[in-house]
Design an enzyme around this catalytic site. Structure first.
Site, PDB file in Angstrom:
ATOM      1  N   ASN A   1       0.967  -1.268  -0.202  1.00 37.39           N
ATOM      2  CA  ASN A   1      -0.101   0.008  -0.017  1.00 37.39           C
ATOM      3  C   ASN A   1       1.041   1.135   0.073  1.00 37.39           C
ATOM      4  O   ASN A   1       1.433   1.647   1.308  1.00 37.39           O
ATOM      5  CB  ASN A   1      -0.865  -0.109   1.425  1.00 37.39           C
ATOM      6  CG  ASN A   1      -1.843   1.262   1.232  1.00 37.39           C
ATOM      7  OD1 ASN A   1      -1.771   1.949   0.649  1.00 37.39           O
ATOM      8  ND2 ASN A   1      -2.190   1.342   2.651  1.00 37.39           N
TER       9      ASN A   1
ATOM     10  N   HIS B   1      -9.371   1.120   5.199  1.00 36.98           N
ATOM     11  CA  HIS B   1      -8.092   1.411   5.714  1.00 36.98           C
ATOM     12  C   HIS B   1      -8.522   2.385   6.769  1.00 36.98           C
ATOM     13  O   HIS B   1      -9.111   3.095   6.892  1.00 36.98           O
ATOM     14  CB  HIS B   1      -6.983   2.079   4.694  1.00 36.98           C
ATOM     15  CG  HIS B   1      -5.882   1.894   5.219  1.00 36.98           C
ATOM     16  ND1 HIS B   1      -5.275   2.790   6.292  1.00 36.98           N
ATOM     17  CD2 HIS B   1      -4.759   1.130   5.119  1.00 36.98           C
ATOM     18  CE1 HIS B   1      -3.993   2.672   6.638  1.00 36.98           C
ATOM     19  NE2 HIS B   1      -3.584   1.332   5.906  1.00 36.98           N
TER      20      HIS B   1
ATOM     21  N   GLU C   1      -6.645   4.783   8.030  1.00 39.29           N
ATOM     22  CA  GLU C   1      -6.597   6.186   7.594  1.00 39.29           C
ATOM     23  C   GLU C   1      -7.603   6.715   6.935  1.00 39.29           C
ATOM     24  O   GLU C   1      -8.220   8.001   7.380  1.00 39.29           O
ATOM     25  CB  GLU C   1      -5.557   6.449   6.838  1.00 39.29           C
ATOM     26  CG  GLU C   1      -3.959   6.060   7.721  1.00 39.29           C
ATOM     27  CD  GLU C   1      -2.802   5.394   6.873  1.00 39.29           C
ATOM     28  OE1 GLU C   1      -3.121   5.444   5.504  1.00 39.29           O
ATOM     29  OE2 GLU C   1      -1.903   5.024   7.467  1.00 39.29           O
TER      30      GLU C   1
ATOM     31  N   GLY D   1       2.933   2.326  10.865  1.00 35.45           N
ATOM     32  CA  GLY D   1       3.887   3.393  10.726  1.00 35.45           C
ATOM     33  C   GLY D   1       4.556   3.764  12.055  1.00 35.45           C
ATOM     34  O   GLY D   1       5.153   4.776  12.152  1.00 35.45           O
TER      35      GLY D   1
ATOM     36  N   GLU E   1      -5.135  -4.836  10.670  1.00 36.53           N
ATOM     37  CA  GLU E   1      -4.243  -3.853  10.692  1.00 36.53           C
ATOM     38  C   GLU E   1      -4.358  -3.123  12.255  1.00 36.53           C
ATOM     39  O   GLU E   1      -5.117  -2.309  12.088  1.00 36.53           O
ATOM     40  CB  GLU E   1      -4.292  -3.022   9.664  1.00 36.53           C
ATOM     41  CG  GLU E   1      -3.738  -3.518   8.389  1.00 36.53           C
ATOM     42  CD  GLU E   1      -3.234  -2.334   7.294  1.00 36.53           C
ATOM     43  OE1 GLU E   1      -2.530  -2.885   6.594  1.00 36.53           O
ATOM     44  OE2 GLU E   1      -3.857  -1.317   7.353  1.00 36.53           O
TER      45      GLU E   1
ATOM     46  N   SER F   1       3.768  -2.150  10.251  1.00 36.43           N
ATOM     47  CA  SER F   1       5.267  -2.117  10.360  1.00 36.43           C
ATOM     48  C   SER F   1       5.787  -3.633   9.943  1.00 36.43           C
ATOM     49  O   SER F   1       6.746  -4.022  10.675  1.00 36.43           O
ATOM     50  CB  SER F   1       5.571  -1.839  11.895  1.00 36.43           C
ATOM     51  OG  SER F   1       5.326  -0.522  12.058  1.00 36.43           O
TER      52      SER F   1
ATOM     53  N   LYS G   1       0.124   4.177  -0.260  1.00 32.37           N
ATOM     54  CA  LYS G   1      -0.505   5.235   0.319  1.00 32.37           C
ATOM     55  C   LYS G   1      -0.226   6.473  -0.583  1.00 32.37           C
ATOM     56  O   LYS G   1      -0.240   6.280  -1.808  1.00 32.37           O
ATOM     57  CB  LYS G   1       0.078   5.561   1.814  1.00 32.37           C
ATOM     58  CG  LYS G   1      -0.230   4.451   2.560  1.00 32.37           C
ATOM     59  CD  LYS G   1       0.136   4.684   4.143  1.00 32.37           C
ATOM     60  CE  LYS G   1      -0.211   3.310   4.791  1.00 32.37           C
ATOM     61  NZ  LYS G   1      -0.035   3.281   6.239  1.00 32.37           N
TER      62      LYS G   1
HETATM   63  P1  13P Z   1       3.299   0.270   7.643  1.00 38.69           P
HETATM   64  O1  13P Z   1       3.532  -0.979   6.996  1.00 38.69           O
HETATM   65  O2  13P Z   1       3.972   1.689   7.270  1.00 38.69           O
HETATM   66  O3  13P Z   1       3.205   0.213   9.148  1.00 38.69           O
HETATM   67  O4  13P Z   1       1.608   0.372   7.291  1.00 38.69           O
HETATM   68  C1  13P Z   1       0.904  -0.363   7.454  1.00 38.69           C
HETATM   69  C2  13P Z   1      -0.436   0.032   6.490  1.00 38.69           C
HETATM   70  O5  13P Z   1      -1.209   0.744   6.974  1.00 38.69           O
HETATM   71  C3  13P Z   1      -0.672  -0.898   5.337  1.00 38.69           C
HETATM   72  O6  13P Z   1      -2.002  -0.714   4.832  1.00 38.69           O
END
Ligand code: 13P
Length: 244
Positions: A9, A95, A97, A172, A166, A208, A11
């Site tokens: 992803n 997601h 976010e 992150g 997640e 992560s 982002k």
């Molecule tokens: P990270 O791997 O940067 O922690 O992000 C995970 C994520 O949100 C994947 O959709």
């Protein structure tokens, strides 16, 4: 046999130039094997670039969100049919976010998952708890509530989705759930999917994930792969996770 998947992803990251280098490396290095899939979910403006650079490769591509609507007066939104028009296999929906920063409800996420399957895309539906919810012992309540909304929306298409667990506190932050912590939630999710007749849905872990921790996570019986954020921006690191 459940499919094994590693999905990147990206982002809101990338430029045409940096994408080209990353996509080229994935396309030339990834050797597909049956039941073992690698894919990247890119920002919508780069779908044409992903399609052009990956269509002769074993790497799949997808979009990071879709509208719940088919078409019409929804300025700025991207429909599932548009993503399908660019050859997407996957659409991430729900997601954290988007749930947190755009106020997306369980019902809206369910409608987006349905829009994705209606357009022939595989929804990668995300569920996960905040740190506060985990500390209050509410993890299972939260992820099952999110899962039930998805099952309720997809009904007989439930088996067509992929689910990504997640934990929000692991995204992150560099703080991964331990393989055992992730497995405990995956096994709860698997049981609920089995009740819905969809025990074969691939269950990904996200938060992560790196090459250094991927193999231990993937050794767990109910972890079928990963949804990778930051580490998917480095093609070689991402390929290492795929090979794990
Ligand atoms: P990270 O791997 O940067 O922690 O992000 C995970 C994520 O949100 C994947 O959709």
């Amino acid at each position: 046999m459940r499919e094994k998947l590693v999905i990147g992803n990206w982002k809101m990251n990338g430029t045409r130039e940096s994408n080209a280098r990353r996509l080229e490396r994935l396309a030339s290095e990834w050797r597909g094997a049956s039941g073992r899939l690698l894919g990247v979910c890119v920002p919508a403006p780069y779908l044409a670039q992903a399609q052009a650079m990956l269509s002769q490769s074993a790497v799949a591509w997808g979009v990071q969100d879709v509208s719940e609507h088919e078409s019409g007066a929804y300025t700025g939104d991207v429909s599932a049919a548009m993503a399908a028009d660019f050859g997407c296999t996957y659409a991430i929906v729900g997601h954290s976010e988007r749930r947190q920063l755009h106020g997306e409800s369980d019902a809206l996420v369910g409608a987006k998952a349905r829009a994705a399957t209606a357009a022939g895309l595989t929804p990668i539906a995300c569920v996960g708890e905040t740190l506060d919810e985990r500390e209050r012992g509410a993890t299972n309540d939260v992820v099952l509530r999110e899962m039930d909304a998805l099952i309720g929306a997809l009904r007989s298409d439930t088996a067509k989705m992929v689910v990504a667990y997640e934990p929000i506190w692991a995204i992150g932050t560099g703080r991964t759930a331990s393989p055992e912590e992730a497995q405990a939630v995956h096994s709860t999710l698997r049981a609920r999917l089995a009740q819905a007749g969809a025990a074969e849905v691939p269950l990904l872990y996200g938060g992560s994930v790196k090459a250094a921790n991927a193999a231990a996570l993937f050794a767990m019986p109910d972890i079928d792969g990963a949804l990778v954020g930051g580490a998917s921006l480095d093609a070689d690191e991402f390929l290492r996770i795929g090979r794990a």
